[in-house]
Design a protein around this motif. Structure first.
Motif, PDB file in Angstrom:
ATOM      1  N   ALA A  90      29.592  15.974  -7.345  1.00  0.00           N
ATOM      2  CA  ALA A  90      31.032  16.155  -6.998  1.00  0.00           C
ATOM      3  C   ALA A  90      31.126  14.425  -6.581  1.00  0.00           C
ATOM      4  O   ALA A  90      32.145  13.772  -6.700  1.00  0.00           O
ATOM      5  N   GLN A  91      30.231  13.866  -5.979  1.00  0.00           N
ATOM      6  CA  GLN A  91      30.374  12.260  -5.467  1.00  0.00           C
ATOM      7  C   GLN A  91      30.540  11.516  -6.781  1.00  0.00           C
ATOM      8  O   GLN A  91      30.991  10.574  -6.969  1.00  0.00           O
ATOM      9  N   ARG A  92      29.618  11.969  -7.737  1.00  0.00           N
ATOM     10  CA  ARG A  92      29.562  11.217  -9.025  1.00  0.00           C
ATOM     11  C   ARG A  92      30.958  11.441  -9.916  1.00  0.00           C
ATOM     12  O   ARG A  92      31.387  10.501 -10.225  1.00  0.00           O
ATOM     13  N   PHE A  93      31.412  12.618  -9.564  1.00  0.00           N
ATOM     14  CA  PHE A  93      32.575  12.858 -10.242  1.00  0.00           C
ATOM     15  C   PHE A  93      33.887  12.086  -9.475  1.00  0.00           C
ATOM     16  O   PHE A  93      34.587  11.268 -10.501  1.00  0.00           O
ATOM     17  N   TYR A  94      33.916  12.066  -8.091  1.00  0.00           N
ATOM     18  CA  TYR A  94      34.923  11.244  -7.659  1.00  0.00           C
ATOM     19  C   TYR A  94      34.703   9.910  -7.800  1.00  0.00           C
ATOM     20  O   TYR A  94      35.538   8.944  -8.122  1.00  0.00           O
ATOM     21  N   GLY A  95      33.339   9.378  -7.849  1.00  0.00           N
ATOM     22  CA  GLY A  95      33.139   8.112  -8.334  1.00  0.00           C
ATOM     23  C   GLY A  95      33.958   7.419  -9.461  1.00  0.00           C
ATOM     24  O   GLY A  95      34.398   6.331  -9.716  1.00  0.00           O
ATOM     25  N   LYS A  96      33.746   8.297 -10.437  1.00  0.00           N
ATOM     26  CA  LYS A  96      34.145   8.070 -11.957  1.00  0.00           C
ATOM     27  C   LYS A  96      35.783   7.823 -11.808  1.00  0.00           C
ATOM     28  O   LYS A  96      36.302   7.360 -12.832  1.00  0.00           O
TER      29      LYS A  96
END
Ligand SMILES: CC(C)(COP(=O)(O)OP(=O)(O)OC[C@H]1O[C@@H](n2cnc3c(N)ncnc32)[C@H](O)[C@@H]1OP(=O)(O)O)[C@@H](O)C(=O)NCCC(=O)NCCS
Length: 179
Positions: free
Chosen positions: A141-147
């Motif tokens: 989820a962190q990676r998704f939000y970062g994108k």
């Protein structure tokens, strides 16, 4: 696949999707009883009826194959948690309170479409930024939000049943906001 505002008739199905997807956001080792208690308290069909009927909240659903594939819950208003309010400064601001997609639908664009609609809804409502909390162990989820333009702004805690979870607080500021 389309993203639309949910209505009261979606509450039962949203509750089922929420019960299936909430455990995916919890760190390994989370207690099953604590997860079940959180779901019963916050993610029942009755709660979704309240969320959908509340003018300070927006529930968006992603629909495909004739069923709900994922959902988002937005809250308007300043953060109630003083620790969050100390790091989330822009106003007006929207909270992305829940962002959940069925496991068979990850990585196929459903979540991106939900996020785009959520950001559009927040901007249309006059917000200059969107914030969220995400478990510190939820790397996907962190990676998704970062994108999607979110950056870590601080930390907070989150109760799941009797367990205290550690979250990052992330912020997405709309470009040109305030001008
Ligand atoms: C969070 C969620 C909405 C994101 O949707 P998604 O469709 O999985 O997102 P995407 O596939 O577009 O992006 C995830 C990224 O994380 C990456 N990723 C996957 N597993 C990872 C891991 N263990 N560590 C780090 N990155 C990971 C993916 O490769 C992808 O990055 P990439 O596009 O650069 O390859 C979805 O996974 C979900 O509903 N998860 C369960 C519920 C949840 O955790 N909700 C968030 C609560 S705050």
């Amino acid at each position: 696949m389309t993203v639309e505002r949910a209505d009261i008739s979606d509450a039962e199905e949203l509750g089922r999707v929420a019960a299936e997807t909430f455990p995916l956001a919890c760190p390994p080792g989370s207690g099953a009883e604590d997860i079940a208690a959180f779901i019963a308290e916050n993610l029942s069909a009755e709660r979704f009826r309240e969320y959908i009927g509340d003018s300070t909240r927006t529930v968006l659903k992603a629909v495909g194959e004739g069923r709900i594939l994922g959902y988002v819950l937005l809250n308007s208003g300043a953060p109630a948690d003083p620790k969050v309010a100390s790091v989330i400064v822009p106003r007006p601001v929207t909270e992305l309170s829940k962002m959940y997609v069925l496991p068979g639908q990850h990585g196929n664009g459903v979540s991106g479409a939900l996020m785009s609609s959520a950001l559009d809804a927040a901007r249309s409502a006059g917000s200059v930024a969107v914030w969220l909390g995400v478990n510190q162990e939820n790397a996907r989820a962190q990676r998704f939000y970062g994108k999607h333009g979110f950056e870590v702004a601080g930390t907070k805690t989150f109760m799941v049943g009797s367990e205290l979870h550690q979250d990052y607080v992330m912020l997405h500021e709309f470009s040109g906001a305030g001008r």
